[in-house]
Scaffold this motif. Sequence first.
Motif, short mmCIF file in Angstrom:
data_model
loop_
_atom_site.label_atom_id
_atom_site.label_comp_id
_atom_site.label_asym_id
_atom_site.label_seq_id
_atom_site.Cartn_x
_atom_site.Cartn_y
_atom_site.Cartn_z
N MET A 34 2.78 6.57 4.94
CA MET A 34 1.42 6.85 4.46
C MET A 34 0.44 5.76 4.86
O MET A 34 -0.50 5.46 4.17
CB MET A 34 1.39 7.02 2.96
N ARG B 211 0.84 -1.20 0.00
CA ARG B 211 0.00 0.00 0.00
C ARG B 211 0.87 1.25 0.00
O ARG B 211 0.60 2.22 -0.73
CB ARG B 211 -0.92 0.01 1.22
N GLU B 212 1.95 1.22 0.81
CA GLU B 212 2.85 2.38 0.87
C GLU B 212 3.51 2.61 -0.48
O GLU B 212 3.62 3.75 -0.93
CB GLU B 212 3.91 2.16 1.93
N ALA C 183 2.48 1.71 -3.47
CA ALA C 183 1.50 2.21 -4.44
C ALA C 183 1.25 3.70 -4.21
O ALA C 183 1.16 4.48 -5.15
CB ALA C 183 0.19 1.42 -4.34
N GLN C 184 1.12 4.08 -2.95
CA GLN C 184 0.88 5.47 -2.61
C GLN C 184 2.06 6.34 -3.04
O GLN C 184 1.89 7.39 -3.66
CB GLN C 184 0.68 5.59 -1.08
N ALA C 185 3.28 5.92 -2.71
CA ALA C 185 4.49 6.68 -3.04
C ALA C 185 4.62 6.83 -4.55
O ALA C 185 4.95 7.90 -5.05
CB ALA C 185 5.71 5.99 -2.45
N ALA D 274 -4.76 3.76 -5.75
CA ALA D 274 -3.84 4.88 -5.57
C ALA D 274 -3.82 5.78 -6.80
O ALA D 274 -3.64 7.00 -6.69
CB ALA D 274 -2.44 4.36 -5.26
N ASP D 275 -3.98 5.17 -8.00
CA ASP D 275 -3.98 5.98 -9.22
C ASP D 275 -4.83 5.29 -10.29
O ASP D 275 -5.36 4.20 -10.07
CB ASP D 275 -2.55 6.24 -9.72
N TRP E 189 -6.86 5.98 -0.04
CA TRP E 189 -6.78 6.13 -1.49
C TRP E 189 -8.08 6.73 -2.00
O TRP E 189 -9.14 6.49 -1.44
CB TRP E 189 -6.58 4.76 -2.12
N MET F 228 -3.89 1.65 -11.48
CA MET F 228 -4.24 0.64 -10.48
C MET F 228 -5.75 0.44 -10.45
O MET F 228 -6.24 -0.69 -10.30
CB MET F 228 -3.73 1.10 -9.11
N ALA G 258 2.22 6.72 -6.82
CA ALA G 258 1.17 7.61 -7.34
C ALA G 258 1.55 9.07 -7.08
O ALA G 258 1.38 9.93 -7.94
CB ALA G 258 -0.17 7.29 -6.69
N GLU G 259 2.10 9.34 -5.89
CA GLU G 259 2.48 10.71 -5.56
C GLU G 259 3.64 11.19 -6.42
O GLU G 259 3.67 12.32 -6.89
CB GLU G 259 2.84 10.82 -4.08
N LYS H 200 4.39 10.14 -9.48
CA LYS H 200 3.88 10.39 -10.83
C LYS H 200 3.15 11.72 -10.88
O LYS H 200 3.33 12.49 -11.82
CB LYS H 200 2.90 9.26 -11.24
#
Lengths: 326, 96
Positions: free
Chosen positions: B2, A295-296, A298-300, B31-32, B7, B35, A302-303, A305
């Motif tokens: 995070m 999850r981290e 994926a979050q990192a 997240a985006d 999300w 995905m 996305a941020e 990008k």
Amino acid sequence: MPLDFQQNFDAKLELEIRVEPKDWMPEAYRKTLIRQISQHAHSEIVGMLPEGNWITRAPTLKRKATLIAKVQDEAGHGLYLYSAAETLGITRDEMITQLHSGKAKYSSIFNYPTLTWADIGAIGWLVDGAAIMNQVPLCRASYGPYARAMVRICKEESFHQRQGFEILLKLSQGNDAQKEMCQDAINRWWWPSVMMFGPSDTDSPNSAQSMKWKIKRLSNDELRQKFVDVCAEQVKLLNMQIPDAHLEWNEENGHYDFGPINWNEFYDVLNGNGPCNKERIAARIKAHEDGAWVREAAQAYAEKKARIISNNSEQESLMEKQLQTT
Amino acid sequence: MMEKQDWPLWEVFIRSRQGLDHKHVGSLHAADAQMAIENARDVYTRRMEGVSIWVAESKNIHASSPDESESLFEPANDKVYRHPTFYDLPDQLKHM
């Protein structure tokens, strides 16, 4: 004017018009739906565990593939239900925390262990069978997102029960050891499945209000009776017995009589003393914690990008400005 | 860290066959966009339900207010002449 809102709400129920997320609803209606839908969702996710246990030991490739497909479906069902619950104002995070802390319950049937391959058949036939019996009327529940989730779930659920029954049918046509394993699984899963419908409505505190709000459409006892009637016929095709000495066709009322239910066991398991309660929650907590890095990441990603895109568009508009001034 | 970051929520639309329109099938958190599409593929097309997936962040969907639907849709109530059956023509008339 709260009076108008209440009248509108009551009229919707009367006219079988669905209540939708942005509609006014009594606070207690919202709370009971959050509780019921989130616990339904938890049941789907936890329900993946007893069956997941046998994926690596399925007897054939076809059985492995169909079992994986079934377990994938359960994950999807959990998602539809979490999504429906979120429309009522609770977050996924809150629901997961409630499950892990024991504050939220899930269907107690999943606190029993799967000891043999035949258990997978028994679960498909009896547990999914009971779930289907419960879920079909829920397709007419008054809350729109819940009803629509149930329609989708019911469509997918039908192969689950057929998969289970087919497994038992195959075993029942096998050698003595296989027949014994089949009967043993039925013996262990029958009563817990019957208990899935919950206590008699007189002993069930939420039933009456749920019926008034048209969340619940049929009583626990009605559903349970339907289930027993249907299974008592289906078991004949397996040449197996339902482990109930009192099971008998009653010509007068057109139903099967059945024996007394051990409600002590039901409440005991519900309160945390079933064979697998601790194991199930521990598995869920571990999965959540072990997956944190995904999850981290994926979050990192996305941020990162998003930063690149915004940097690029900043540069583009900067260049445009420079072109304009030259 | 995070960990507790929520999300965004995405609404998922699937087109089942060439030429049909996308239908709303549900929602999911991702997240985006990429995905979201991949997860939508896993969750909503297990039975070959789709040839095309659209995802849109839920915050970008604007909906009419249910309380205002009566007045919003009122103009069409008394215009039944927009339907072909309103026009009474003889049966001998072909191709119309």
